[in-house]
Design an enzyme around this catalytic site. Structure first.
Site, short mmCIF file in Angstrom:
data_model
loop_
_atom_site.label_atom_id
_atom_site.label_comp_id
_atom_site.label_asym_id
_atom_site.label_seq_id
_atom_site.Cartn_x
_atom_site.Cartn_y
_atom_site.Cartn_z
N PRO A 14 0.79 -1.29 0.08
CG PRO A 14 0.01 -1.05 2.17
CD PRO A 14 0.59 -2.24 1.15
CE LYS A 16 6.97 -1.51 -4.30
NZ LYS A 16 7.19 -2.93 -5.02
CG ASP A 73 10.98 -5.65 -8.29
OD1 ASP A 73 9.96 -6.27 -7.59
OD2 ASP A 73 12.27 -6.08 -8.34
CB SER A 74 11.79 -0.42 -5.64
OG SER A 74 10.57 -0.90 -4.92
CG PHE A 152 7.49 2.09 2.51
CD1 PHE A 152 7.36 3.15 1.55
CD2 PHE A 152 7.97 0.83 1.85
CE1 PHE A 152 7.96 3.08 0.34
CE2 PHE A 152 8.39 0.72 0.37
CZ PHE A 152 8.22 1.69 -0.36
N GLY A 153 9.87 0.96 4.83
CA GLY A 153 10.75 0.07 4.42
C GLY A 153 12.21 0.49 5.23
CE1 TYR A 154 16.43 -3.25 4.49
CE2 TYR A 154 14.75 -3.28 2.56
CZ TYR A 154 15.70 -3.77 3.46
OH TYR A 154 15.69 -5.10 3.55
#
Ligand code: ITT
Length: 198
Positions: A14, A16, A73-74, A152-154
């Site tokens: 979500p 992204k 895609d990341s 989000f993420g890193y």
């Protein structure tokens, strides 16, 4: 004004969808989720580009809505980890917190901390034919500890370019201007503007 062009985004993330619609808000386009129960393609490509194509094609195959399909895609590529976690960024460990801990642990002996984020975008039609691709990169370094709570993420451990702020300390607008996703999407939107008059 003509109706917004709707593009189905082949993702289950979500964050992204949110970032992409925010970046695209000045264009006559809207990114929507696939109309299917569980979007979970087998991301078995060897590159970001291959996995973006797998996800865009899968969205065109399984989604009951839409005529155009895009996927992102990341991931994070760390020089000391020979480009890892790279295409495995989402699966590096079981939770975002554990992924960050594992990364900080891998670099704990004051190893080289240079890194970059990559975003590959692939757009295809209903038949799964690839119409366009874009790629965006942002360079940076891995911080020694987490800072910031945006994104989000890193993001909390990624120090952007030569600055001393992590991606999670940037405002939404700042991140979208210089992020890998912001850069790739801006080029994709300009392509759509020429080819789809958005
Ligand atoms: P979909 O495949 O369903 O789109 P995903 O999260 O699994 O969602 P990817 O396979 O592309 O997506 O993996 C991307 C991972 O890379 C993501 O889960 C984060 O861990 C990391 N990542 C990508 N973009 C990022 C960003 O802007 N900030 C922080 N981490 C990011």
């Amino acid at each position: 004004m003509a109706d917004k062009l709707k593009i189905v985004l082949g993702t289950s993330n979500p964050h992204k969808v949110f970032e992409i619609n925010e970046i695209a808000k000045d264009y006559n386009v809207e990114f929507i989720l696939p109309d299917c129960n569980n979007f979970d393609p087998d991301e078995n490509g060897l590159t970001f580009e291959e996995n973006a194509e797998i996800k865009a094609k899968e969205a065109s195959r399984v989604s009951k809505n839409g005529n155009y399909f895009m996927a992102d895609d990341s991931g994070l590529c760390v020089d000391y980890l020979k480009g890892g976690p790279g295409i495995h960024s989402a699966r590096y460990d079981t939770t975002p917190e554990k992924r960050i801990e594992k990364l900080l642990d891998a670099l704990k002996d004051d190893n080289k901390r240079t890194a970059h984020f990559v975003c590959a975008l692939c757009l295809c039609d209903k038949e799964g034919k690839v119409l366009h691709r874009e790629k965006g990169i942002v360079e940076g370094k891995i911080a020694y500890s987490k800072k910031g709570s945006n994104g989000f993420g890193y993001d909390p451990v990624f120090l952007v370019e030569n600055g001393n702020r992590t991606m999670a300390e940037l405002t939404e607008k700042e991140k979208n201007t210089l992020s890998h996703r912001g850069r790739a999407l801006k080029s994709m939107l300009e392509w759509l503007k020429v080819n789809f008059k958005i």
